[in-house]
Design a protein around this motif. Structure first.
Motif: not given
Length: 63
Positions: A19-20, A44-47, A51, A49, A12, A40
Motif C-alpha cells: 500500500a505504501s 485503499c489509502h495505504g491500508s 475496502p 486491504t 487490495c 500511498h
C-alpha cells in the motif's frame, strides 16, 4: 488437532497489499541523505486491504 478456518485476507487488488512505497527524488540533501517521498495507494489509502462494501440499505416505506 483442531483445524481453524480463517477468513481469507482482503488484499487490495490495485496494489496487491503493497500500500505504501518510498519513491526517491534522485536528489541528495546537504547532509548527503537521499530524499524520498512516501506514496500511498489511491484505492485503499495505504491500508493494503480491500475496502469493505457498504451494506445495501432499503429505504423505509411511508404509509
Amino acid at each position: 488437532m483442531a483445524h481453524h478456518d480463517h477468513t481469507p485476507a482482503r488484499i487490495c487488488s490495485n496494489c496487491d497489499g503493497h500500500a505504501s512505497v518510498a519513491v526517491t527524488l534522485g536528489v541528495r540533501d546537504h547532509a548527503g541523505h537521499l530524499r524520498t517521498v512516501t506514496a500511498h495507494c489511491p484505492v485503499c489509502h495505504g491500508s493494503g486491504t480491500r475496502p469493505t462494501r457498504r451494506p445495501l440499505t432499503v429505504p423505509a416505506v411511508s404509509a
